[in-house]
Structures are given as C-alpha cells and as structure tokens.
Scaffold this active site. Sequence first.
Site, mmCIF file in Angstrom:
data_model
loop_
_atom_site.group_PDB
_atom_site.id
_atom_site.type_symbol
_atom_site.label_atom_id
_atom_site.label_comp_id
_atom_site.label_asym_id
_atom_site.label_seq_id
_atom_site.Cartn_x
_atom_site.Cartn_y
_atom_site.Cartn_z
ATOM 1 N N LYS A 156 2.057 -13.905 14.404
ATOM 2 C CA LYS A 156 3.451 -14.333 14.179
ATOM 3 C C LYS A 156 3.616 -15.814 14.508
ATOM 4 O O LYS A 156 4.339 -16.532 13.830
ATOM 5 C CB LYS A 156 4.403 -13.458 15.001
ATOM 6 C CG LYS A 156 4.474 -12.025 14.532
ATOM 7 C CD LYS A 156 5.187 -11.924 13.205
ATOM 8 C CE LYS A 156 4.613 -10.865 12.323
ATOM 9 N NZ LYS A 156 5.119 -10.890 10.945
ATOM 10 N N ARG A 198 0.839 -1.210 0.000
ATOM 11 C CA ARG A 198 0.000 0.000 0.000
ATOM 12 C C ARG A 198 0.875 1.262 0.000
ATOM 13 O O ARG A 198 0.348 2.360 -0.063
ATOM 14 C CB ARG A 198 -0.914 -0.016 1.215
ATOM 15 C CG ARG A 198 -0.168 0.039 2.525
ATOM 16 C CD ARG A 198 -1.085 -0.097 3.724
ATOM 17 N NE ARG A 198 -0.308 -0.096 4.941
ATOM 18 C CZ ARG A 198 -0.703 -0.620 6.079
ATOM 19 N NH1 ARG A 198 -1.883 -1.200 6.152
ATOM 20 N NH2 ARG A 198 0.057 -0.565 7.155
ATOM 21 N N ASN A 252 3.040 -4.188 13.855
ATOM 22 C CA ASN A 252 2.927 -4.508 15.282
ATOM 23 C C ASN A 252 2.010 -3.459 15.900
ATOM 24 O O ASN A 252 2.439 -2.384 16.299
ATOM 25 C CB ASN A 252 4.319 -4.487 15.924
ATOM 26 C CG ASN A 252 4.297 -5.072 17.320
ATOM 27 O OD1 ASN A 252 3.225 -5.297 17.899
ATOM 28 N ND2 ASN A 252 5.467 -5.332 17.867
ATOM 29 N N GLN A 284 6.091 -10.323 23.761
ATOM 30 C CA GLN A 284 6.588 -8.951 23.885
ATOM 31 C C GLN A 284 5.827 -8.193 24.968
ATOM 32 O O GLN A 284 6.390 -7.379 25.685
ATOM 33 C CB GLN A 284 6.463 -8.210 22.546
ATOM 34 C CG GLN A 284 6.966 -6.776 22.587
ATOM 35 C CD GLN A 284 6.782 -6.053 21.273
ATOM 36 O OE1 GLN A 284 7.451 -6.362 20.293
ATOM 37 N NE2 GLN A 284 5.858 -5.123 21.244
ATOM 38 N N ALA A 313 14.666 -10.403 14.648
ATOM 39 C CA ALA A 313 14.443 -9.944 16.025
ATOM 40 C C ALA A 313 14.513 -8.425 16.075
ATOM 41 O O ALA A 313 13.524 -7.764 16.384
ATOM 42 C CB ALA A 313 15.461 -10.567 16.965
ATOM 43 N N GLU A 314 15.689 -7.862 15.759
ATOM 44 C CA GLU A 314 15.878 -6.412 15.894
ATOM 45 C C GLU A 314 16.495 -5.879 14.606
ATOM 46 O O GLU A 314 17.686 -6.046 14.361
ATOM 47 C CB GLU A 314 16.819 -6.113 17.076
ATOM 48 C CG GLU A 314 16.483 -6.863 18.367
ATOM 49 C CD GLU A 314 15.150 -6.498 18.995
ATOM 50 O OE1 GLU A 314 14.723 -5.339 18.872
ATOM 51 O OE2 GLU A 314 14.529 -7.389 19.602
ATOM 52 N N VAL A 315 15.666 -5.260 13.768
ATOM 53 C CA VAL A 315 16.111 -4.698 12.484
ATOM 54 C C VAL A 315 15.565 -3.284 12.403
ATOM 55 O O VAL A 315 14.341 -3.083 12.513
ATOM 56 C CB VAL A 315 15.573 -5.535 11.294
ATOM 57 C CG1 VAL A 315 16.172 -5.033 9.988
ATOM 58 C CG2 VAL A 315 15.849 -7.027 11.485
ATOM 59 N N TYR A 364 -0.706 -9.274 17.167
ATOM 60 C CA TYR A 364 0.543 -9.444 16.406
ATOM 61 C C TYR A 364 1.225 -10.750 16.804
ATOM 62 O O TYR A 364 1.659 -11.522 15.941
ATOM 63 C CB TYR A 364 1.439 -8.244 16.696
ATOM 64 C CG TYR A 364 2.777 -8.220 15.991
ATOM 65 C CD1 TYR A 364 2.868 -7.935 14.632
ATOM 66 C CD2 TYR A 364 3.959 -8.436 16.698
ATOM 67 C CE1 TYR A 364 4.114 -7.872 13.998
ATOM 68 C CE2 TYR A 364 5.196 -8.372 16.075
ATOM 69 C CZ TYR A 364 5.271 -8.089 14.720
ATOM 70 O OH TYR A 364 6.498 -8.028 14.098
HETATM 71 P P1 NAP Z 1 7.880 -1.836 7.716
HETATM 72 O O1 NAP Z 1 9.144 -1.087 7.842
HETATM 73 O O2 NAP Z 1 6.638 -1.195 8.257
HETATM 74 O O3 NAP Z 1 7.595 -2.219 6.185
HETATM 75 C C1 NAP Z 1 6.435 -2.983 5.884
HETATM 76 C C2 NAP Z 1 5.851 -2.542 4.578
HETATM 77 O O4 NAP Z 1 4.640 -3.323 4.356
HETATM 78 C C3 NAP Z 1 5.407 -1.077 4.567
HETATM 79 O O5 NAP Z 1 5.610 -0.547 3.274
HETATM 80 C C4 NAP Z 1 3.906 -1.182 4.877
HETATM 81 O O6 NAP Z 1 3.154 -0.079 4.438
HETATM 82 C C5 NAP Z 1 3.553 -2.439 4.097
HETATM 83 N N1 NAP Z 1 2.306 -3.034 4.576
HETATM 84 C C6 NAP Z 1 2.000 -3.350 5.859
HETATM 85 N N2 NAP Z 1 0.770 -3.861 5.922
HETATM 86 C C7 NAP Z 1 0.271 -3.861 4.655
HETATM 87 C C8 NAP Z 1 -0.953 -4.270 4.083
HETATM 88 N N3 NAP Z 1 -1.968 -4.740 4.828
HETATM 89 N N4 NAP Z 1 -1.112 -4.150 2.743
HETATM 90 C C9 NAP Z 1 -0.128 -3.648 1.974
HETATM 91 N N5 NAP Z 1 1.071 -3.251 2.471
HETATM 92 C C10 NAP Z 1 1.259 -3.343 3.797
HETATM 93 O O7 NAP Z 1 8.043 -3.264 8.434
HETATM 94 P P2 NAP Z 1 9.366 -4.180 8.705
HETATM 95 O O8 NAP Z 1 9.951 -3.817 10.006
HETATM 96 O O9 NAP Z 1 10.210 -4.214 7.493
HETATM 97 O O10 NAP Z 1 8.644 -5.588 8.936
HETATM 98 C C11 NAP Z 1 8.462 -6.510 7.888
HETATM 99 C C12 NAP Z 1 8.133 -7.850 8.493
HETATM 100 O O11 NAP Z 1 9.171 -8.252 9.376
HETATM 101 C C13 NAP Z 1 6.830 -7.861 9.320
HETATM 102 O O12 NAP Z 1 6.132 -9.064 9.094
HETATM 103 C C14 NAP Z 1 7.345 -7.814 10.748
HETATM 104 O O13 NAP Z 1 6.459 -8.439 11.645
HETATM 105 C C15 NAP Z 1 8.628 -8.605 10.620
HETATM 106 N N6 NAP Z 1 9.582 -8.321 11.703
HETATM 107 C C16 NAP Z 1 10.295 -7.154 11.734
HETATM 108 C C17 NAP Z 1 11.190 -6.941 12.771
HETATM 109 C C18 NAP Z 1 12.056 -5.706 12.850
HETATM 110 O O14 NAP Z 1 12.929 -5.647 13.722
HETATM 111 N N7 NAP Z 1 11.871 -4.719 12.004
HETATM 112 C C19 NAP Z 1 11.352 -7.887 13.780
HETATM 113 C C20 NAP Z 1 10.599 -9.050 13.725
HETATM 114 C C21 NAP Z 1 9.722 -9.264 12.677
HETATM 115 P P3 NAP Z 1 2.963 1.203 5.435
HETATM 116 O O15 NAP Z 1 4.270 1.938 5.417
HETATM 117 O O16 NAP Z 1 1.819 1.927 4.823
HETATM 118 O O17 NAP Z 1 2.628 0.637 6.796
#
Ligand code: NAP
Length: 261
Positions: free
Chosen positions: A159, A39, A95, A149, A186-188, A155
């Site tokens: 997961k 989106r 989340n 968490q 975990a932490e990105v 969430y």
């Molecule tokens: P992010 O930075 O928010 O990027 C996610 C992308 O997906 C954003 O462009 C978001 O759009 C889009 N999106 C979310 N929901 C959507 C939907 N319903 N339809 C279309 N697009 C959608 O997230 P991220 O940190 O990269 O996380 C990616 C995955 O890794 C997730 O599944 C998350 O649970 C998992 N994860 C991340 C971490 C971490 O440390 N970052 C840790 C554990 C797991 P918007 O910008 O509009 O929201």
Amino acid sequence: MDLMLKDKVFIVTGGSKGIGEGVSRSLAAEGAIPVIASRSVAASEQLVKELLATGRSASFIAGDLAEPSQCQAVVEQTISRFGRIDGIVNNAGVNDGVGLENGSPEGFLSSLHKNLLHYYSLVHFALPYLKESRGAIVNISSKVALTGQGQTSGYAAAKGAQLALAREWAAELLPYGIRVNAVLPAEVLTPLYENWLNTAFDDPEAKRKEITGKIPLEKRMTTKAEIADMVVFLLSARSSHTTGQWIIVDGGYVHLDRSLT
Ligand code: NAP
C-alpha cells in the site's frame, strides 16, 4: 457536470466486488466502458450482464493478476475488443495478514505479488495505449500505508509502494500528459472488509460499531460509491491539472482531531 467519459475504456482490476464494483458502476453510469479484470468469475459475469441489460456498457476478462502474463493478456484482450485504453484503476488486492511474527520472507514476497506487482505490470503493458489516449491512472491504496495496522507487513508495504508509484509515475509520465493519482480508503464495508472483521475479531459486529463510532463525519463507513465517484473524477478530464496526488476519502478518519469522536 459532464465528465466527458462517454465510450472511453477503463480497465478496473477487481472490478466486480467491493470498491471495484462501485468504480465499474460509476464509470458505466457516465457512459464509459469498464473492463473488469478479475478472478471473481461469477460476480463479474453477473455485473456485466446487469449493466448491459440496463443499456450500459461493460466487459469482463478473467484471470489472476498476481501472474504478470495475465496482466499482459488483460491489455491485449482489451485492445482486441475495444482498440483503446483510456485509463487504469489499479484496485485488486487482499489484506493477507503476513506480519513480522506470524509471517515469513516467502509469505511477504507472495503478498507483494498479490498486492503490488500487478499494479506495475498492468501499467507497464498498457503504456503504449495510455500514451495514445493521454490516459489517466488511479492506484487504490489504503490508510494502512499512513497509519499501519499491525500483523500485515506485506499488505502495508504494498500500500505504501502504491503511493510512491503514484508520485513516481506522475513524474515519469509527464511528457505524455498521463496523470497518475492515488485514492486512500479507510473503512468501507466490502467483502474484503467483512472477511477481516469476521476472522480477526471474536465479536465482529461489536468491532464494526466501535470503528464506525470513531469516524468523524456522520459516524458511518464510507460507501463504495463515494470512493468510486472520486476515482471517476480523477480519471476524467475534469481533473486535468491534478497529478501525483494522494486523496483520502474517509470522512475525516485519519486526520481530524480525535477529541471530535
Ligand atoms: P474486495 O471486496 O475483496 O474486492 C476485491 C476484488 O478483487 C475481488 O473480486 C477479488 O477477488 C479481486 N481480486 C483480488 N486479488 C486479485 C487478483 N490477484 N487477481 C484478480 N482479482 C483479484 O476488496 P475491497 O475491499 O473492495 O478492496 C479493494 C481495494 O481497496 C484494495 O486494494 C484494498 O486494499 C483497498 N482498500 C479497501 C478498504 C476497505 O475498507 N474495504 C480500505 C482501504 C483500502 P476474490 O473475491 O476472489 O478475492
């Protein structure tokens, strides 16, 4: 190592920001075609433009995946553009902090729509094409599925279910040679993560330092490229006998002895 991914077509949900952006970039660098389903219109158009300008391939389909009809449209448009689907990276999610005390049954269900339903819907609609290609699926889950968490029941439930589905689909899809695995970050430091730091803590920078200090390997966060490279390996035929696995890419954060930090 040649990952043998040239001209293969992979749908990457949320593929223009954070971890998904990393996956799209890694796939494109291997000569594959990431189809970004998201989106985030501006970020997706910008990334596709950049990849095309550097001689890579990429494509973008806009939509909110929480709505199953949009997942069906993503599959149909991918087929009409490229005629094949070699794999799916289920990655988009949020989340959204729907807990026991601060949530409601409606909020919980809404969280499952945002984080879980589209993982199922996309694979359901793409299955005929994945059978043709003997494709691969990677579910991006989270350490939250294993550790909890707090204040985020929806969430966490999603997961955990993504891990269960990696095993369940690996079993169901054995006859078609379709492999299914899960990767647990975990932490990105992504936009999602930064938003969590900024909204949940009074001093986000202090919290970030506190967390990175507890990551055993090199006391730093995992990069999105490090997650992405694992995902791309799991999509490739180089991991041809790996299925139903949960791979934790976290610098030892979840499992190593706490006395090490
Ligand atoms: P992010 O930075 O928010 O990027 C996610 C992308 O997906 C954003 O462009 C978001 O759009 C889009 N999106 C979310 N929901 C959507 C939907 N319903 N339809 C279309 N697009 C959608 O997230 P991220 O940190 O990269 O996380 C990616 C995955 O890794 C997730 O599944 C998350 O649970 C998992 N994860 C991340 C971490 C971490 O440390 N970052 C840790 C554990 C797991 P918007 O910008 O509009 O929201």
